[in-house]
Design an enzyme around this catalytic site. Structure first.
Site, PDB file in Angstrom:
ATOM      1  N   CYS A  64       0.892  -1.160   0.000  1.00 58.08           N
ATOM      2  CA  CYS A  64       0.000   0.000   0.000  1.00 58.08           C
ATOM      3  C   CYS A  64       0.922   1.198   0.000  1.00 58.08           C
ATOM      4  O   CYS A  64       1.529   1.501   1.032  1.00 58.08           O
ATOM      5  CB  CYS A  64      -0.935   0.033   1.213  1.00 58.08           C
ATOM      6  SG  CYS A  64      -1.800   1.621   1.284  1.00 58.08           S
ATOM      7  N   CYS A  87      -0.569   4.067   2.548  1.00 58.03           N
ATOM      8  CA  CYS A  87      -0.627   3.921   4.010  1.00 58.03           C
ATOM      9  C   CYS A  87      -0.384   2.454   4.376  1.00 58.03           C
ATOM     10  O   CYS A  87       0.757   2.006   4.354  1.00 58.03           O
ATOM     11  CB  CYS A  87      -1.942   4.448   4.573  1.00 58.03           C
ATOM     12  SG  CYS A  87      -3.410   3.984   3.628  1.00 58.03           S
ATOM     13  N   SER A  88      -1.425   1.710   4.707  1.00 62.33           N
ATOM     14  CA  SER A  88      -1.203   0.334   5.152  1.00 62.33           C
ATOM     15  C   SER A  88      -2.385  -0.563   4.793  1.00 62.33           C
ATOM     16  O   SER A  88      -2.686  -1.499   5.531  1.00 62.33           O
ATOM     17  CB  SER A  88      -0.968   0.315   6.666  1.00 62.33           C
ATOM     18  OG  SER A  88      -2.084   0.898   7.315  1.00 62.33           O
ATOM     19  N   CYS A  89      -3.073  -0.284   3.692  1.00 68.37           N
ATOM     20  CA  CYS A  89      -4.247  -1.072   3.308  1.00 68.37           C
ATOM     21  C   CYS A  89      -3.851  -2.543   3.154  1.00 68.37           C
ATOM     22  O   CYS A  89      -2.855  -2.865   2.508  1.00 68.37           O
ATOM     23  CB  CYS A  89      -4.847  -0.542   2.012  1.00 68.37           C
ATOM     24  SG  CYS A  89      -5.453   1.148   2.200  1.00 68.37           S
TER      25      CYS A  89
HETATM   26 FE    FE Z   1      -3.448   2.069   2.846  1.00 67.14          FE
END
Ligand code: FE
Length: 193
Positions: free
Chosen positions: A98, A101-103
């Protein structure tokens, strides 16, 4: 209990009461949601991978619609972004990141590992994915095409890795046990050990 903690508890109780009163979510539904969040772990994704390795119909479903495939194994996916599944082939490898961010497909892989959220992973997965894989000890044979895929708020991805050659005749449970978190992100490749 501190004033702040007491306020939080009151706020939570009030929110739950409003959700129930408006028919949005009752106590059982909230408890169920908390339970499924707690149960989410890479073991769920590993179950899917092992089943795909042994069941062609499930494999086809998983590649067509990851969400429905997960639900068919009893993994709760309601309210989550769609799950896409990237099929590794002998000549094609996939790496998920991602960049924003951190998906992450939490229902099937649990919480993202710390490095997945790091700025260095997110940048290097794009800038130098083969160098990044080498640091994981993952050497792609020459000629293998590497595709980096961005997970987003709208679509979450996991990798269906190649089944190791030395696993012929293994049970689904035995196969699931060798599938690691990194294998389903694409930083590593499943090993028959
Ligand atoms: Fe994300």
């Amino acid at each position: 209990m501190s004033v702040l903690a007491a306020d939080s508890v009151n706020l939570l109780a009030a929110l739950r009461a409003v959700l129930a009163a408006k028919g949005i979510a009752g106590p059982e539904e909230i408890a169920g949601q908390i339970r499924s969040t707690d149960e989410a772990s890479p073991a769920q994704g590993a179950r899917m991978v092992a089943k795909a390795w042994t069941d062609p119909a499930f494999r086809a479903l998983m590649l067509e619609d990851g969400t429905r495939a997960a639900e068919s194994l009893g993994i709760p996916m309601r309210g989550l972004p769609p799950l896409g599944v990237l099929e590794d082939r002998p000549e094609a490898h996939h790496l998920v990141v991602c960049t924003l961010c951190s998906c992450y497909p939490r229902a099937v892989l649990g919480y993202p590992p710390f490095w997945y959220k790091s700025a260095s992973y997110r940048a290097r997965a794009v800038r130098d994915p083969r160098g990044l894989l080498l640091e994981w000890g993952t050497v792609l044979p020459a000629g293998v095409k590497l595709t980096v895929v961005d997970s987003t708020a709208d679509y979450r991805w996991m990798v269906l890795p190649l089944r190791p050659a030395a696993t012929a005749g293994w049970s689904e449970a035995k196969l699931a046990a060798i599938v690691r978190e990194g294998d389903m992100i694409g930083v590593t490749i499943p090993l028959a050990s």
